[in-house]
Scaffold this active site. Sequence first.
Site, mmCIF file in Angstrom:
data_model
loop_
_atom_site.group_PDB
_atom_site.id
_atom_site.type_symbol
_atom_site.label_atom_id
_atom_site.label_comp_id
_atom_site.label_asym_id
_atom_site.label_seq_id
_atom_site.Cartn_x
_atom_site.Cartn_y
_atom_site.Cartn_z
ATOM 1 N N ASP A 718 0.851 -1.191 0.000
ATOM 2 C CA ASP A 718 0.000 0.000 0.000
ATOM 3 C C ASP A 718 0.889 1.244 0.000
ATOM 4 O O ASP A 718 1.798 1.371 0.826
ATOM 5 C CB ASP A 718 -0.889 -0.002 1.247
ATOM 6 C CG ASP A 718 -2.117 0.863 1.086
ATOM 7 O OD1 ASP A 718 -2.019 1.898 0.399
ATOM 8 O OD2 ASP A 718 -3.176 0.515 1.634
ATOM 9 N N HIS A 720 -0.562 4.406 -0.042
ATOM 10 C CA HIS A 720 -1.403 5.530 0.370
ATOM 11 C C HIS A 720 -1.019 5.984 1.782
ATOM 12 O O HIS A 720 -1.065 5.199 2.719
ATOM 13 C CB HIS A 720 -2.877 5.126 0.335
ATOM 14 C CG HIS A 720 -3.326 4.721 -1.033
ATOM 15 N ND1 HIS A 720 -3.235 3.425 -1.488
ATOM 16 C CD2 HIS A 720 -3.838 5.446 -2.054
ATOM 17 C CE1 HIS A 720 -3.698 3.373 -2.729
ATOM 18 N NE2 HIS A 720 -4.063 4.575 -3.095
ATOM 19 N N SER A 771 -4.896 -4.451 2.550
ATOM 20 C CA SER A 771 -4.025 -3.922 3.604
ATOM 21 C C SER A 771 -4.449 -4.431 4.969
ATOM 22 O O SER A 771 -3.621 -4.638 5.856
ATOM 23 C CB SER A 771 -4.043 -2.388 3.586
ATOM 24 O OG SER A 771 -3.597 -1.896 2.347
#
Length: 831
Positions: A718, A720, A771
């Site tokens: 991930d 982000h 995630s």
Amino acid sequence: MSKLSELIKNKVVLLDGGMGTSLQRMNLQAADYGGEKYLGCSEALLLYSPERVQEVYEGYFAAGSDIILTNTFGATRIVLVEYGLEEKVHEINRIAAALAKQAAEKYATKEKPRFVCGIMGPTSKSLSLTKEINFTQMAQAFEEQTLGLLAGGVDYLLIETQMDTLNLKAVYVGIQAAFSKIARTVPIAISVTMEKTGTMLAGQNIEALYTSVEHMQPLYVGLNCALGPELMTEYAQRLAAISRFPIVLKPNAGMPDAEGKNVTTPDSFSKAMLVSVENGWVNLVGGCCGTTCDYIKRLGQLVAGKKPREVKTEPVSQVSGLQNLVLETAKRPYLVGERANVIGSRIFKNLIMADKFEEAEEVIRKQIKAGAHILDICLTNPDRDEVADMAQLLGRGAKFVKIPFMIDSQNKETIEAAFQLMQGKGILNSVNLENDGKLLAELMPLVKLYGAAVIVGCIEKEMALTAQEKLKIAIKAHKILTETYGLEEENIIFDPLVFPCATGDAKYVGSAKETIEGIRLIKERFPNCKTILGISNVSFGLPPAGRAYMNSVFLYECVNKGLDAAIINVEKLIPENEIKAEEKQLCLDLLYNKGKDPIANFVAHFRDKKIAKKVVDLESLTAEERVKAKICEGSREGLTTDLDELLQNKKPLEIVNTVLMAAMDRVGEKFNQNELIIAEVLQSAEVMRAAITYLEKFMNAGDKIMKGKVLLATVKGDVHDIGKNLVNIILSNNGYEVVDIGIKCEAETILAAVKKHQPDMIGFSGLLVKSGHEMVHTARHLKEAGIKVPILVGGAALSKDFVEHKIQPEYEGRVIYCRDAMNGLGQINAL
């Protein structure tokens, strides 16, 4: 593109579902991505396993999709650099589009044409909330992506899953640069994601967002992702009430349950979507995260033959900040705060000259408290760098000011710098017809690119004095702006100009009456345009109290003739019902030049008169209450003075642990009640840090403010990190030491960091559904190493049930779910 436009007009158009969801169900291995280092990067599949992406494309077309979106959500340099693929941007986007076009051609028939949309995701950065990237860099990244998508043959572009309107504007600027480079255009569509708080992450509500992007003339506008179909219904209805463009809804399949699976079925999802269709709120439908071909097939079955929304075309004058402002004729006057002006305010000018931008912010706050609907900003000073000053003031102010901005400048670089800092649609003050329209030619391209309303001064060879001269120039300016520059008349605001009525200059005798009449004539000729005046000019040279009364009376006279907005010192505006008949008559005599000596009569009455302050200050509160209020408001004005008063009776550490912490608790409560947006929370956090820093100077050696050490990480797969970065800012400003080890952190990396830094708490962040499963694995890995430090987890796809039933059983220490950054602060404080 007539075929696509006709399609959207004549039926409820069916889009596709979640690309990432479909790819994840293939159980892809590292080899499919081109190796372990690209694992989780769906765009890498276009280089190493394009057939997998093609399978998803064709699956959605087979399910009935009229349009599919390319697998390019993260295909910008900004995101791909995290995988070392930044030099493959053009190739990845070209391949993605070309494969999609092949699929479209394979499934297209005369009765059912198929189209390809080039998707442009939000990246992992926010221009409004973080400082990791600037507007120009973001625009350039999307210019590069656009060129790749166009090379692959997309039918249109979709700026999707946007959470920050400033990001969206940068994408649009980048797209336009690409169009210019290759002399080719395609339509642009827009889709944003709303939080459960009722705003986008960066603070705008749906109406303000629409106003900010209306100038882009989108193919359609709407929402996708964060909210499931039921929660998205409200926003569909609100958008349908105002949009001149078709509307799209592409919700996710609902929040995951304790197993990490979406709670809706294809049937329940589609029936929930049907509510918006049957109410006539939408034109296009599809699915986002968690939806698959089964969802799209069922959705297509239910919407088949349904009537799409009828698009409205009624023009509306509106501007926006974080909130929207519709300039309705019946609700005038709209008040423009004038004090953040280095030309008109000596106090404000001195603050800017001394680089006291935080104090200058308080000038802004006072005007907002006093009732300003719009905020005028003028930093034109030959002794200063206007562009740098604008960037400094607006770079901070645009994050907490919810009302629209009026940028008062004629410097192209300053105006563009301001437009690149504002999420909303502002007002440019001003342009005119001087020098054969040279100023118009220089500034109107910026207005069209960034979107703004424009104030047009009634000036050609000189400033118009008579009502007829004002109307003549307004007619000419209207023709040029609408026909030459294509500006909608609802975005034109005429300024008939105000001149001093009491200087004794014979040239201006009777000018106030001419201005009032000029307003009437212009409004009569152009009812869809708006009018504005800089009211305070009329009272130049009069006693201070007299100016306040004169400005107020003049304003009410102008409003009665059709004035829509007024630039005025809002703090000194006197309500009409509080003006005595005698004082009103003195003002009217001077305005209309009646009586033997109206100037002398006026000055004699007002020379020694005082007026009460409109804004109630905080002096009636105790020092403790004032400090709490200032932290909640994000204001530093007088903060150290209040802290000095508290220090007379309290120890520094006591102030931190009681007064300051109680204030931040209140900030958290207001945030949870949707009374504050995240940008305002960050302002409060900065004031908190300023207070702590000041108190540290008075502490003993044994005093300890640092409350604990927190290690933050975005888990493996991930990239982000916006949410994690916000947590970092808030914790750092609230007395915690934060160690942020970045994104794509594998379990081994997190374990090594825990052993090295010995944190009191660990924070896991992740946006994607997968995630959450990586957090399970990481918690298990930490447990096996004997780690028992409390873990706090957060992310859009997480739920409390998932944390309690999936992550907690794999860890010996506590695992706590945090629904947002402020909730995280509260949980950590409790620990």
